[in-house]
Design an enzyme around this catalytic site. Structure first.
Site, PDB file in Angstrom:
ATOM      1  N   CYS A  47      33.222  35.126  36.368  1.00  0.00           N
ATOM      2  CA  CYS A  47      32.852  35.490  34.994  1.00  0.00           C
ATOM      3  C   CYS A  47      31.881  34.473  34.401  1.00  0.00           C
ATOM      4  O   CYS A  47      31.099  34.793  33.524  1.00  0.00           O
ATOM      5  CB  CYS A  47      34.096  35.571  34.117  1.00  0.00           C
ATOM      6  SG  CYS A  47      35.131  34.102  34.233  1.00  0.00           S
ATOM      7  N   GLU A 100      39.703  38.522  28.336  1.00  0.00           N
ATOM      8  CA  GLU A 100      38.754  37.612  29.001  1.00  0.00           C
ATOM      9  C   GLU A 100      37.845  38.506  29.832  1.00  0.00           C
ATOM     10  O   GLU A 100      38.266  39.026  30.864  1.00  0.00           O
ATOM     11  CB  GLU A 100      39.497  36.639  29.933  1.00  0.00           C
ATOM     12  CG  GLU A 100      40.541  35.786  29.251  1.00  0.00           C
ATOM     13  CD  GLU A 100      40.007  34.431  28.813  1.00  0.00           C
ATOM     14  OE1 GLU A 100      38.776  34.241  28.840  1.00  0.00           O
ATOM     15  OE2 GLU A 100      40.827  33.589  28.432  1.00  0.00           O
TER      16      GLU A 100
HETATM   17  P1  NAD Z   1      38.537  45.695  35.947  1.00  0.00           P
HETATM   18  O1  NAD Z   1      38.395  45.838  34.481  1.00  0.00           O
HETATM   19  O2  NAD Z   1      38.058  46.789  36.806  1.00  0.00           O
HETATM   20  O3  NAD Z   1      40.096  45.505  36.323  1.00  0.00           O
HETATM   21  C1  NAD Z   1      40.852  44.421  35.838  1.00  0.00           C
HETATM   22  C2  NAD Z   1      42.321  44.824  35.813  1.00  0.00           C
HETATM   23  O4  NAD Z   1      42.518  45.804  34.814  1.00  0.00           O
HETATM   24  C3  NAD Z   1      42.817  45.450  37.090  1.00  0.00           C
HETATM   25  O5  NAD Z   1      44.138  45.027  37.320  1.00  0.00           O
HETATM   26  C4  NAD Z   1      42.767  46.936  36.796  1.00  0.00           C
HETATM   27  O6  NAD Z   1      43.672  47.691  37.551  1.00  0.00           O
HETATM   28  C5  NAD Z   1      43.127  46.956  35.334  1.00  0.00           C
HETATM   29  N1  NAD Z   1      42.574  48.068  34.582  1.00  0.00           N
HETATM   30  C6  NAD Z   1      41.317  48.570  34.656  1.00  0.00           C
HETATM   31  N2  NAD Z   1      41.169  49.573  33.766  1.00  0.00           N
HETATM   32  C7  NAD Z   1      42.343  49.671  33.090  1.00  0.00           C
HETATM   33  C8  NAD Z   1      42.816  50.532  32.055  1.00  0.00           C
HETATM   34  N3  NAD Z   1      42.031  51.489  31.534  1.00  0.00           N
HETATM   35  N4  NAD Z   1      44.068  50.370  31.599  1.00  0.00           N
HETATM   36  C9  NAD Z   1      44.850  49.397  32.111  1.00  0.00           C
HETATM   37  N5  NAD Z   1      44.477  48.572  33.121  1.00  0.00           N
HETATM   38  C10 NAD Z   1      43.229  48.706  33.597  1.00  0.00           C
HETATM   39  O7  NAD Z   1      37.869  44.304  36.339  1.00  0.00           O
HETATM   40  P2  NAD Z   1      37.681  43.655  37.793  1.00  0.00           P
HETATM   41  O8  NAD Z   1      36.598  44.343  38.525  1.00  0.00           O
HETATM   42  O9  NAD Z   1      38.993  43.514  38.473  1.00  0.00           O
HETATM   43  O10 NAD Z   1      37.223  42.180  37.403  1.00  0.00           O
HETATM   44  C11 NAD Z   1      35.899  41.783  37.298  1.00  0.00           C
HETATM   45  C12 NAD Z   1      35.561  41.501  35.848  1.00  0.00           C
HETATM   46  O11 NAD Z   1      36.460  40.524  35.334  1.00  0.00           O
HETATM   47  C13 NAD Z   1      34.181  40.905  35.675  1.00  0.00           C
HETATM   48  O12 NAD Z   1      33.535  41.527  34.596  1.00  0.00           O
HETATM   49  C14 NAD Z   1      34.456  39.444  35.356  1.00  0.00           C
HETATM   50  O13 NAD Z   1      33.447  38.814  34.615  1.00  0.00           O
HETATM   51  C15 NAD Z   1      35.744  39.545  34.605  1.00  0.00           C
HETATM   52  N6  NAD Z   1      36.461  38.278  34.623  1.00  0.00           N
HETATM   53  C16 NAD Z   1      36.507  37.550  33.475  1.00  0.00           C
HETATM   54  C17 NAD Z   1      37.137  36.309  33.475  1.00  0.00           C
HETATM   55  C18 NAD Z   1      37.188  35.470  32.241  1.00  0.00           C
HETATM   56  O14 NAD Z   1      37.932  34.490  32.222  1.00  0.00           O
HETATM   57  N7  NAD Z   1      36.432  35.778  31.199  1.00  0.00           N
HETATM   58  C19 NAD Z   1      37.725  35.834  34.656  1.00  0.00           C
HETATM   59  C20 NAD Z   1      37.664  36.616  35.799  1.00  0.00           C
HETATM   60  C21 NAD Z   1      37.030  37.841  35.765  1.00  0.00           C
END
Ligand code: NAD
Length: 511
Positions: free
Chosen positions: A272, A238
């Site tokens: 998002c 997502e």
């Molecule tokens: P992010 O990708 O930086 O981190 C999300 C999670 O993934 C965190 O727990 C992080 O520690 C982990 N992570 C990051 N890189 C990783 C890797 N290489 N391997 C394993 N784990 C990893 O995202 P964020 O800044 O926390 O969230 C914001 C983003 O989330 C925005 O783009 C938003 O649109 C999206 N989002 C989407 C939805 C949806 O339902 N489509 C809902 C909420 C947020």
């Protein structure tokens, strides 16, 4: 929010930018052990009846909702969420989520029997039954740190799974409070919480969970999907988006204005499904922009629009605005950090270049670019001119026309005269297309991603062998070709019946 310093999260209040404490990360080397604990707990959990599991999930619901005020307070200090927003978007929605799943889960997990022709398949029964996958690895973002994990945890548990939950490094205290609730209401280790950043997330995938459910950025999603692919683990993603709101000529003006303003600026635009672009009919564009700007100016920084999550987010958002303005965009309000904490005021722009980051990339901040269109076909083309596809909203008094237009936009969720709000609903599917990810949360399609469809075949016919078993004789081919002839429209019924019967009788006589 927080900053990772070796094995510690340094906690920062985004309203002030002050450091307010620390929290230990789970050592990377411990993650596999946590997954193993969850696996063992999950085996015992699956052995319990569904009714019994539902009783425990009711306890989880009550334990979570009883601490609603604590969650709201923490959402304020950890992320700067205004209280009204925290209650409505994180706590009320969670109550509804539990209600939905508790109401439907018995039906959803019912085995599905297959109708079999008793002539072709005498004495046989086939059913398909959903079965728990095992351990779900849940990697979560920070922007809705309470209800987002629950969206998966509730159906996953009801279906018999265990979960290893990694909260975002920017919302670890909300994750820790959830962990307290799990400890108080669930069997030990059924939902294990792993604290930390990408390193812990990667270790979770490598530890051999049975599915990865990831919500987060496109960059994170790509890395997670690649890692899961190495382990041949399924994953759902997502991700972010650049959702358009399309305001038609006959839109009810106050509702369209207020709806788009809420869609763009709630959660400080860090949703998002935020409205990240508005496309408005050129005949009402001037009035629409004027009213949106007035409504945006009326929003109170802090009370209505919380801070951005961290300094990097503030910089990114401001850089997008500055770049667009430098390239000719018209700034109507906002446009610069307030100077306190990580607050950025509601910002509205027009004439934004269509090749700018502000128009094309997810901003994830309280910024609203508005453009006008001449025809509805042009509006659809503009809405679809994006690699993302999570939601669209269309605003019009003519609901049928608006719905038809919304369905022409390549995305996962279509809203008419509303936006954004259905994500937390247990009964509605949520998921994007294109670079907004794949897989769904919510609804039976979301549940389908948390179970394995096991097919069970039972044969009570008791014969020595089936007609299609060895040896392969000409009679078998004759009978089979007859069946095919009977099955196709336009086939010769006479030849079909003859070949089937002659083949069948010859075959049985010879065995
Ligand atoms: P992010 O990708 O930086 O981190 C999300 C999670 O993934 C965190 O727990 C992080 O520690 C982990 N992570 C990051 N890189 C990783 C890797 N290489 N391997 C394993 N784990 C990893 O995202 P964020 O800044 O926390 O969230 C914001 C983003 O989330 C925005 O783009 C938003 O649109 C999206 N989002 C989407 C939805 C949806 O339902 N489509 C809902 C909420 C947020």
């Amino acid at each position: 929010m927080s900053r990772i310093e070796s094995d510690t999260l340094v906690l920062i209040d985004p309203r002030s930018g002050d450091e307010v404490g620390t929290l230990a990360c789970t050592p990377v080397g411990e993650v596999a052990k946590q997954v193993q604990l969850a696996r063992v707990a999950g085996q015992a959990w699956r052995a319990r009846t569904l009714e019994d599991r539902m009783g425990v999930v009711r306890r989880l619901r009550d334990g979570t909702l009883a601490r609603g005020a604590e969650f709201v307070q923490l959402l304020g200090s950890e992320l700067g969420k205004p209280a009204g927003e925290a209650w409505t978007s994180e706590i009320v929605t969670m109550g509804e989520l539990f209600e939905h799943w508790l109401a439907v889960i018995e039906d959803e997990l019912e085995p599905v029997p297959l109708e079999l022709n008793p002539l072709n398949y005498p004495g046989k029964q086939i059913r398909v039954q959903p079965e728990a996958l095992g351990v779900i690895g849940l990697i979560m973002p920070w922007n809705y740190p309470v209800h987002l994990p629950m969206r998966t945890i509730v159906p996953a548990l009801l279906a018999g799974n265990a979960v290893v939950f990694k909260p975002s490094e920017h919302a670890p205290r909300c994750g820790a409070l959830l962990a307290e609730v799990f400890a108080a209401t669930l069997p030990a280790d059924l939902v294990v919480t792993v604290q930390g950043g990408p390193e812990q997330g990667a270790a979770l995938i490598d530890a051999g969970v049975d599915k990865v459910v990831f919500t987060g950025s496109g960059a994170g999603g790509r890395a997670v999907a690649a890692r899961a692919a190495q382990q041949l683990i399924p994953c759902s993603l997502e991700l972010g988006s650049k959702d358009a709101a399309v305001v038609l000529f006959d839109a009810k003006m106050p509702r369209a204005v207020q709806g788009v303003v809420w869609g763009a600026f709630h959660n400080a635009g860090q949703d998002c499904a935020s409205v990240e672009r508005v496309l408005v009919d050129h005949r009402i564009a001037d009035r629409f922009v004027e009213e949106v700007v007035a409504a945006a100016r009326a929003l109170r920084v802090g009370e209505d629009v919380g801070p951005l999550v961290n300094a990097a987010a503030l910089e990114k958002v401001h850089a997008q605005v500055q770049d667009a303005v430098a390239r000719g965009a018209t700034l109507h309000c906002g446009g610069a950090p307030t100077g306190q904490g990580y607050f950025y005021p509601a910002t509205v722009l027009t004439n934004v270049p269509v090749d700018s980051d502000l128009w094309r990339e997810e901003t994830f901040g309280p910024i609203l670019p508005i453009a006008s269109f001449q025809t509805e076909d042009e509006a659809v083309g503009m809405a679809n001119d994006s690699p993302y596809g999570l939601c669209v909203s269309v605003w019009s008094k003519d609901v049928a026309r608006a719905e038809a237009l919304a369905l022409r936009v390549h995305c996962g969720v279509s809203f008419v005269n509303n936006c954004c709000f259905s994500g937390p609903m247990g009964g509605a599917a949520w998921g994007g297309r294109g670079q907004s990810g794949y897989g769904a949360t919510g609804s039976r399609w979301g549940l389908a991603g948390l179970v394995f469809p096991r097919t069970v075949v039972i044969d009570r016919s008791g014969g020595a062998k089936e007609i299609w078993w060895f040896p392969y004789t000409p009679a078998l081919s004759r009978m089979a070709s007859g069946l095919v002839e009977l099955g196709r429209s336009g086939g010769s019924k006479l030849a079909g019946v003859k070949n089937t019967l002659v083949g069948l009788v010859t075959r049985w006589k010879s065995t």
